[in-house]
Design a protein around this motif. Sequence first.
Motif, PDB file in Angstrom:
ATOM      1  N   ALA A  39      10.975  12.307  -2.222  1.00 35.31           N
ATOM      2  CA  ALA A  39      11.366  11.054  -2.359  1.00 35.31           C
ATOM      3  C   ALA A  39      10.986   9.965  -1.461  1.00 35.31           C
ATOM      4  N   ARG A  40      10.856  10.394  -0.037  1.00 37.42           N
ATOM      5  CA  ARG A  40      10.442   9.693   0.930  1.00 37.42           C
ATOM      6  C   ARG A  40       8.955   9.196   0.965  1.00 37.42           C
ATOM      7  N   VAL A  41       8.079  10.199   0.465  1.00 37.13           N
ATOM      8  CA  VAL A  41       6.739  10.138   0.377  1.00 37.13           C
ATOM      9  C   VAL A  41       6.493   9.157  -0.852  1.00 37.13           C
ATOM     10  N   ALA A  42       7.177   9.338  -1.688  1.00 36.61           N
ATOM     11  CA  ALA A  42       7.002   8.394  -3.012  1.00 36.61           C
ATOM     12  C   ALA A  42       7.244   6.956  -2.553  1.00 36.61           C
ATOM     13  N   GLU A  43       8.450   6.689  -1.951  1.00 32.01           N
ATOM     14  CA  GLU A  43       8.732   5.522  -1.451  1.00 32.01           C
ATOM     15  C   GLU A  43       7.618   4.630  -0.454  1.00 32.01           C
ATOM     16  N   ILE A  44       7.174   5.481   0.470  1.00 32.56           N
ATOM     17  CA  ILE A  44       6.034   5.036   1.313  1.00 32.56           C
ATOM     18  C   ILE A  44       4.852   4.775   0.486  1.00 32.56           C
ATOM     19  N   SER A  45       4.456   5.671  -0.358  1.00 35.56           N
ATOM     20  CA  SER A  45       2.989   5.868  -1.219  1.00 35.56           C
ATOM     21  C   SER A  45       3.191   4.621  -1.931  1.00 35.56           C
ATOM     22  N   ASP A  46       4.636   4.186  -2.646  1.00 37.85           N
ATOM     23  CA  ASP A  46       4.640   3.111  -3.670  1.00 37.85           C
ATOM     24  C   ASP A  46       4.430   1.862  -2.910  1.00 37.85           C
ATOM     25  N   ALA A  47       4.580   1.472  -1.453  1.00 33.77           N
ATOM     26  CA  ALA A  47       4.296   0.548  -0.803  1.00 33.77           C
ATOM     27  C   ALA A  47       2.762   0.335  -0.438  1.00 33.77           C
ATOM     28  N   TRP A  48       2.605   1.480   0.671  1.00 36.22           N
ATOM     29  CA  TRP A  48       1.206   1.464   0.934  1.00 36.22           C
ATOM     30  C   TRP A  48       0.093   1.656   0.104  1.00 36.22           C
ATOM     31  N   HIS A  49       0.195   2.238  -1.129  1.00 34.55           N
ATOM     32  CA  HIS A  49      -0.733   2.769  -1.958  1.00 34.55           C
ATOM     33  C   HIS A  49      -0.673   1.770  -3.258  1.00 34.55           C
ATOM     34  N   SER A  50       0.087   0.928  -3.396  1.00 39.14           N
ATOM     35  CA  SER A  50       0.051   0.154  -4.652  1.00 39.14           C
ATOM     36  C   SER A  50      -1.198  -0.583  -4.793  1.00 39.14           C
ATOM     37  N   LEU A  51      -1.558  -0.992  -6.149  1.00 37.84           N
ATOM     38  CA  LEU A  51      -2.698  -1.704  -6.464  1.00 37.84           C
ATOM     39  C   LEU A  51      -2.756  -2.984  -5.695  1.00 37.84           C
ATOM     40  N   ASP A  52      -1.804  -3.694  -5.377  1.00 40.36           N
ATOM     41  CA  ASP A  52      -1.641  -4.949  -4.602  1.00 40.36           C
ATOM     42  C   ASP A  52      -2.216  -4.717  -3.154  1.00 40.36           C
ATOM     43  N   ALA A  53      -1.564  -3.614  -2.722  1.00 42.94           N
ATOM     44  CA  ALA A  53      -2.038  -3.488  -1.156  1.00 42.94           C
ATOM     45  C   ALA A  53      -3.523  -2.778  -1.160  1.00 42.94           C
ATOM     46  N   LEU A  54      -4.045  -2.109  -2.054  1.00 47.64           N
ATOM     47  CA  LEU A  54      -5.308  -1.844  -1.963  1.00 47.64           C
ATOM     48  C   LEU A  54      -6.265  -2.773  -2.402  1.00 47.64           C
ATOM     49  N   LYS A  55      -5.886  -3.731  -3.222  1.00 51.61           N
ATOM     50  CA  LYS A  55      -6.728  -4.980  -3.478  1.00 51.61           C
ATOM     51  C   LYS A  55      -6.770  -5.963  -2.214  1.00 51.61           C
ATOM     52  N   ALA A  56      -5.582  -6.037  -1.764  1.00 52.04           N
ATOM     53  CA  ALA A  56      -5.674  -6.696  -0.378  1.00 52.04           C
ATOM     54  C   ALA A  56      -6.464  -6.070   0.835  1.00 52.04           C
ATOM     55  N   ARG A  57      -6.590  -4.972   0.817  1.00 45.65           N
ATOM     56  CA  ARG A  57      -7.620  -4.332   1.660  1.00 45.65           C
ATOM     57  C   ARG A  57      -8.980  -4.400   1.390  1.00 45.65           C
ATOM     58  N   LEU A  58      -9.193  -4.164  -0.098  1.00 48.89           N
ATOM     59  CA  LEU A  58     -10.380  -4.549  -0.550  1.00 48.89           C
ATOM     60  C   LEU A  58     -11.079  -5.768  -0.041  1.00 48.89           C
ATOM     61  N   LYS A  59     -10.230  -6.989  -0.185  1.00 49.51           N
ATOM     62  CA  LYS A  59     -10.605  -8.337   0.132  1.00 49.51           C
ATOM     63  C   LYS A  59     -10.500  -8.778   1.844  1.00 49.51           C
ATOM     64  N   GLN A  60     -10.302  -7.600   2.558  1.00 52.62           N
ATOM     65  CA  GLN A  60      -9.765  -7.980   4.029  1.00 52.62           C
ATOM     66  C   GLN A  60     -10.990  -8.372   4.896  1.00 52.62           C
ATOM     67  N   PRO A  61     -11.203  -9.597   5.442  1.00 56.76           N
ATOM     68  CA  PRO A  61     -12.335  -9.497   6.324  1.00 56.76           C
ATOM     69  C   PRO A  61     -12.566  -8.834   7.345  1.00 56.76           C
ATOM     70  N   ASN A  62     -13.818  -8.487   7.786  1.00 61.93           N
ATOM     71  CA  ASN A  62     -14.176  -7.556   8.938  1.00 61.93           C
ATOM     72  C   ASN A  62     -13.683  -6.207   8.585  1.00 61.93           C
ATOM     73  N   GLY A 154       2.516   0.214  11.661  1.00 57.95           N
ATOM     74  CA  GLY A 154       3.414  -1.072  11.811  1.00 57.95           C
ATOM     75  C   GLY A 154       4.015  -1.546  10.593  1.00 57.95           C
ATOM     76  N   ALA A 155       4.318  -0.653   9.696  1.00 60.12           N
ATOM     77  CA  ALA A 155       4.632  -1.007   8.199  1.00 60.12           C
ATOM     78  C   ALA A 155       6.173  -0.987   8.211  1.00 60.12           C
ATOM     79  N   GLY A 156       7.047  -0.824   9.079  1.00 60.45           N
ATOM     80  CA  GLY A 156       8.469  -0.756   9.026  1.00 60.45           C
ATOM     81  C   GLY A 156       9.109   0.358   8.508  1.00 60.45           C
ATOM     82  N   PHE A 157       8.357   1.670   8.464  1.00 60.11           N
ATOM     83  CA  PHE A 157       8.936   2.711   7.886  1.00 60.11           C
ATOM     84  C   PHE A 157       9.252   3.884   9.029  1.00 60.11           C
ATOM     85  N   ASP A 158       9.136   3.281  10.238  1.00 63.31           N
ATOM     86  CA  ASP A 158       9.848   4.232  11.255  1.00 63.31           C
ATOM     87  C   ASP A 158       8.882   5.627  11.448  1.00 63.31           C
TER      88      ASP A 158
END
Length: 168
Positions: A39-62, A154-158
């Motif tokens: 359950a905890r892995v699913a929670e973290i993965s839903d945040a860190w590996h969402s399509l929006d999060a991946l899209k943001a990484r794809l567009k991140q400068p440098n 630094g994503a607040g998941f401790d």
Amino acid sequence: MPESGDFFVRTASERDLAVVRALLVDTWHDTYDAIYGSARVAEISDAWHSLDALKARLKQPNSEFVVADNGRLIGGMAFAATRNDGREICLHQLYVHPQFQGRGIGMALFSEIAQCFPQAREISLEVEEANSRARAFYEHLGFVEMGRSDDCGGAGFDLPALIYRRPV
């Protein structure tokens, strides 16, 4: 089953993101369910590996976002960004699907990331202390433990993590 030689590393594109997300979810459950629970892995993965999060990484400068592809499927991915005026690479993600681990894909992904930033002098990453396979992989690449973090990424998941560094 494809060998590592069947995979080539290329820059990721938006059309890869759904497959990358599935790879990350599978890999995280395989690696971390025994440590954090499903359950905890699913929670973290839903945040860190969402399509929006991946899209943001794809567009991140440098930054660089790469995948290991064999023309039919994606067997691994890596994402890194620079800091300190490009002198340091921060390897945020390097994951190989459990089905393809131990075949050189992780090494190919790491090599590509290290070459993408010619001005960099150092590379750092964070790794879960209980993830002995990842620790052994990074230590084989010459990484040395340099400290600890109480909040991996630094994503607040401790999530505690070890900080590793090595020259490029």
